[in-house]
Design an enzyme around this catalytic site. Structure first.
Site, PDB file in Angstrom:
ATOM      1  N   HIS A  26       0.837  -1.210   0.000  1.00  0.00           N
ATOM      2  CA  HIS A  26       0.000   0.000   0.000  1.00  0.00           C
ATOM      3  C   HIS A  26       0.868   1.255   0.000  1.00  0.00           C
ATOM      4  O   HIS A  26       0.671   2.167  -0.818  1.00  0.00           O
ATOM      5  CB  HIS A  26      -0.911  -0.019   1.232  1.00  0.00           C
ATOM      6  N   GLU A  27       1.852   1.292   0.917  1.00  0.00           N
ATOM      7  CA  GLU A  27       2.680   2.493   1.023  1.00  0.00           C
ATOM      8  C   GLU A  27       3.507   2.726  -0.233  1.00  0.00           C
ATOM      9  O   GLU A  27       3.597   3.844  -0.742  1.00  0.00           O
ATOM     10  CB  GLU A  27       3.596   2.398   2.244  1.00  0.00           C
TER      11      GLU A  27
ATOM     12  N   HIS B 247       1.804   4.447  -3.110  1.00  0.00           N
ATOM     13  CA  HIS B 247       1.701   5.911  -3.064  1.00  0.00           C
ATOM     14  C   HIS B 247       2.800   6.544  -3.916  1.00  0.00           C
ATOM     15  O   HIS B 247       2.570   7.552  -4.597  1.00  0.00           O
ATOM     16  CB  HIS B 247       1.834   6.415  -1.626  1.00  0.00           C
TER      17      HIS B 247
ATOM     18  N   GLU C  81      -5.253   6.786  -1.793  1.00  0.00           N
ATOM     19  CA  GLU C  81      -5.416   5.691  -0.832  1.00  0.00           C
ATOM     20  C   GLU C  81      -6.077   4.488  -1.490  1.00  0.00           C
ATOM     21  O   GLU C  81      -5.721   3.331  -1.223  1.00  0.00           O
ATOM     22  CB  GLU C  81      -6.237   6.169   0.371  1.00  0.00           C
TER      23      GLU C  81
END
Length: 597
Positions: free
Chosen positions: A403-404, A407, A432
């Site tokens: 997920h990170e 970004h 997100e």
């Protein structure tokens, strides 16, 4: 940033982390698309403004003035933007671009009195026939323009920003003078420079009025060999560690994961990433024997015991490199502003591998990723989660680092490598959502599309950290486009977008099947391959600070560019099934699809 909606009552403010008709312009009247409230030092807040973007897609393409002259990308894009927007040629300045597999992209700034405008931008895409297929723009006609000469010194502006943002001026980045468009469309002259507080995880591009010495706005860059790891298709360590031999993809990482072509490493550092505890120079995990990083993680012990720390570092290094290699295969290359120290002469700016701080001491119960412009390292911080005994390490739940890291992908590919084009509330929310959707994609191991739950292990809850599982069932997940109008927090908005993409993925896999080799073979025709191509292609096509509507249109145009529109009706049906139909607008659901679908 991950954020944890279901378990934690207090959610940390999340910060940054992307048609059938011949042209479609999408209006919106929501401040979600143009504003974002940022919490800065000492509880103070600043509302940032981003001029509304228009976005047009042109299906198989339209001509541009310099097509037959063999113009450069800079010349062609500046000429088309000028003619199509009916602005003077001197008011358009190309600042970056790249050639992808199926489209070439140019990113430009508006210029006033010879000075670039920080937050008025445009992007244009050309297909393989050199026809224009998409144009995004937030150019404005200013109501008032400040003088071109500052009356406030840079030193005074630094003092103002450092005090307001609790961060220090970053010497290695050259400050600039630019205009900034305010909400009343006046153009104020600003000093632009970066400030950072690494200990507190603060990293901003500051815009200080060069006439009044006030902080006007900020860009927030933070979104909040053989290896023993959790293979990327697994979500949590409860599914079992494995020794994975030579996982590097040498097409994406030609010198492997431990070399930049000049310097070789025997630690968790290399061309794409460095993962460490406490210090980049001393905190990396040493190998146990030549080429083997096999630390045994013991979940019955605290995450801070030595073996558990090293296991977390190795797992993070494996994941960051894996996402590098997967997204590289699908278009996030050097020229498209990716994270590498050595770009091997293939374009873009180097010296910007991802730096990952494991068990970072600055916080707990969260994770974040900072995305400065191309040429500066992306920075990931992984924290310990304290709701269980023993505590748990976020680096050991694969969906959290994936997920990170995503970004970084979405912030670099939207807007031409600036890291500044997912700053409005709606765009930040979609950031997100893309991050959750990438984690969802990486963990699929068959053509089945079960409900997907984020963050189960870190809080020891089968319900995870989101309000609903991502699902094709409206009973399990009732979120629709209209839900966005009732939401203000970016992770909640992101859930709507991620669930929409979960449904798009299900439709594509249902129609085209699933390929087990999709992570290393982007040339197939299976639905999971098609999905990831459209995912990344659309990021480069969409405008700065996209909305659900403009991002949807970028997916549709991406399908025209790569697949000649073969998935057009399937995509429309999937989007419309969650309210994002042809006539959707202003966060009101619409289920209409084109008449020929």
């Amino acid at each position: 940033m991950v954020a944890f909606t279901k378990f934690f009552n207090t959610v940390l403010l999340a910060v940054l982390y992307a048609s059938s008709s011949s042209a479609l312009t999408v209006p919106t009247n929501s401040k979600h698309a143009t504003h974002r409230v940022r919490e800065i030092a000492n509880g103070a807040k600043i509302e940032t403004y981003h001029p509304e973007s228009t976005y047009e897609t042109f299906n198989t393409g339209i001509d541009h003035p310099l097509r037959k002259r063999g113009a450069s990308l800079k010349e062609a894009s500046e000429s088309f933007i000028s003619s199509h927007l009916k602005v003077a040629p001197s008011s358009v300045l190309h600042h970056s671009g790249f050639a992808g597999e199926v489209a070439t992209h140019s990113y430009a700034k508006q210029v006033i009195n010879g000075i670039p405008v920080a937050n008025a931008v445009a992007n244009v895409a050309f297909n393989s026939d050199d026809l224009v297929v998409a144009l995004g723009s937030s150019f404005v006609k200013p109501t008032k323009v400040a003088a071109t000469t500052p009356s406030v010194s840079l030193e005074d502006a630094k003092t103002t920003a450092e005090s307001a943002l609790d961060a220090a001026f970053l010497d290695e980045v050259e400050p600039t003078i630019e205009y900034f468009i305010k909400e009343d469309h006046s153009a104020v002259l600003v000093h632009v420079f970066q400030v950072r507080n690494e200990e507190k995880g603060l990293w901003y591009n500051a815009f200080v009025d060069a006439q009044t010495n006030t902080l006007v706005s900020v860009t927030d860059y933070v979104a909040k060999a053989t290896y023993r790891v959790l293979p990327i298709q697994k979500e949590t360590l409860l599914e079992g560690f494995e020794d994975v031999a030579d996982p590097q993809d040498t097409v994406a990482s030609p010198n492997g994961w431990h070399s930049d072509g000049t310097t070789n490493s025997t630690t968790t550092s290399g061309n794409n990433a460095i993962s460490y505890k406490s210090s980049q120079s001393t905190g990396t995990a040493a190998e146990t024997s030549a080429g083997v990083y096999s630390y045994i993680q013991n979940p019955a012990q605290a995450p801070t015991v030595t073996a558990n720390v090293k296991a977390a570092i190795v797992n993070n290094f494996y994941l960051v490199n894996s996402i590098h290699d997967i997204t590289y295969r699908y278009g996030f290359t050097e020229a498209a502003f990716n994270f590498q120290n050595n770009n091997f002469g293939k374009g873009g700016k180097g010296n910007d591998r991802v730096t990952s701080s494991i068990q970072d001491s600055a916080g707990s119960n969260n994770a974040d990723f900072s995305t400065p412009p191309d040429g500066q390292s992306g920075h990931m911080r992984m924290y310990i989660f304290t709701s269980t005994s023993p505590n748990r390490d976020g680096a050991l739940e694969n969906d959290v680092p994936v997920h990170e890291n995503t970004h970084g992908v979405t912030n670099r590919m939207t807007g031409g490598g600036t890291g500044a084009c997912l700053q409005s509330t709606e765009a930040g929310g979609m950031g997100e959502g893309w991050s959750d959707a990438m984690a969802d994609w990486t963990e699929k191991n068959s053509s089945a599309v079960p409900d997907y739950v984020m963050g189960q292990y870190i809080i020891n809850s089968a319900a995870g950290i989101r309000t609903h599982p991502y699902s094709t069932s409206k009973t399990v997940n009732p979120l629709t486009y209209a839900s966005v109008g009732t939401l203000n927090e970016v992770h909640n908005i992101g859930e709507v977008w991620a669930n929409l993409l979960h449904n798009v993925y299900a439709a594509l896999v249902g129609a085209h099947g699933w390929a087990a080799d999709a992570k290393t073979n982007p040339d197939g025709t299976a639905g999971n391959v098609v999905y990831l191509h459209l995912f990344l292609d659309a990021l480069a096509l969409q405008p700065c600070n996209p909305t659900f509507l403009t991002a949807r249109n970028a997916w549709l145009q991406a399908d025209v560019n790569r697949y000649s529109g073969a998935n057009r009706c399937l995509l429309w049906k999937a989007f419309a099934s969650r309210g994002l139909g042809v006539n959707a607008a202003n966060h009101k659901d619409n289920a209409d699809i084109p008449s020929d679908c």
